[in-house]
Write a protein that holds these residues in place. Sequence first.
Motif, PDB file in Angstrom:
ATOM      1  N   ILE A  35       0.983 -15.451  -3.737  1.00  0.00           N
ATOM      2  CA  ILE A  35       2.303 -14.941  -3.400  1.00  0.00           C
ATOM      3  C   ILE A  35       3.152 -14.563  -4.624  1.00  0.00           C
ATOM      4  CG2 ILE A  35       3.609 -17.116  -3.239  1.00  0.00           C
ATOM      5  CD1 ILE A  35       3.691 -14.524  -0.494  1.00  0.00           C
ATOM      6  N   GLU A  39       2.398  -9.457  -1.936  1.00  0.00           N
ATOM      7  CA  GLU A  39       3.067  -9.644  -0.644  1.00  0.00           C
ATOM      8  C   GLU A  39       2.089  -9.169   0.424  1.00  0.00           C
ATOM      9  OE1 GLU A  39       5.548 -10.728   2.056  1.00  0.00           O
ATOM     10  OE2 GLU A  39       6.293 -10.866   0.014  1.00  0.00           O
ATOM     11  N   SER A  42       4.817  -7.699   4.107  1.00  0.00           N
ATOM     12  CA  SER A  42       5.645  -6.496   3.988  1.00  0.00           C
ATOM     13  C   SER A  42       4.960  -5.550   2.989  1.00  0.00           C
ATOM     14  CB  SER A  42       7.058  -6.843   3.496  1.00  0.00           C
ATOM     15  OG  SER A  42       7.075  -7.051   2.099  1.00  0.00           O
ATOM     16  N   ARG A  44       6.179  -4.547   0.242  1.00  0.00           N
ATOM     17  CA  ARG A  44       6.860  -4.682  -1.054  1.00  0.00           C
ATOM     18  C   ARG A  44       5.838  -5.030  -2.127  1.00  0.00           C
ATOM     19  NH1 ARG A  44      10.167  -8.867  -4.012  1.00  0.00           N
ATOM     20  NH2 ARG A  44       9.068 -10.389  -2.737  1.00  0.00           N
ATOM     21  N   LYS A  46       4.734  -6.273  -5.895  1.00  0.00           N
ATOM     22  CA  LYS A  46       5.186  -7.216  -6.918  1.00  0.00           C
ATOM     23  C   LYS A  46       4.439  -6.853  -8.193  1.00  0.00           C
ATOM     24  CE  LYS A  46       6.353 -11.088  -3.875  1.00  0.00           C
ATOM     25  NZ  LYS A  46       6.101 -12.515  -3.611  1.00  0.00           N
ATOM     26  N   HIS A  50       1.131  -4.553  -2.729  1.00  0.00           N
ATOM     27  CA  HIS A  50       1.251  -5.253  -1.450  1.00  0.00           C
ATOM     28  C   HIS A  50      -0.109  -5.222  -0.766  1.00  0.00           C
ATOM     29  CE1 HIS A  50       1.051  -1.906   1.427  1.00  0.00           C
ATOM     30  NE2 HIS A  50       1.648  -1.191   0.480  1.00  0.00           N
TER      31      HIS A  50
END
Length: 128
Positions: A35, A39, A42, A44, A46, A50
């Motif tokens: 995590i 992600e 969703s 999104r 990082k 995702h």
Amino acid sequence: MFRAICAALFLLAGGLAAHADGDAALGKKVFNRCIACHEAASDRDKVGPHLMGVVGRKAGSAESFASHYSQAMKDAGAAGLVWDDANLAQYLKAPKQKVPGNRMAFTGLTSDDDIANVIAYLKADPKP
């Protein structure tokens, strides 16, 4: 007696099938290791892309992360690598072996159960 044996075999077979397919709720717990960089519930991005809808997706093809993929991941996708259960299992076990030169720092999951559970979690819609 025969019905009891049949029922026991049916339950055993169902339990084995569920084990083979993984458990999404347990996979969510294992995914907590991922995590920080990914992600899954969703779209999104990082540090890593995702993973929403990753199962069935070509490697290195999330549009929102296109400029950040390593060349190795882009090349793997161009060569036809699709994230199906088998490819995800190999990648989650040893990312640098499955796609040499990729940028993911994670060395992999050692437990086949954890791998199956994470894949079940990634496939779950909605997520547990």
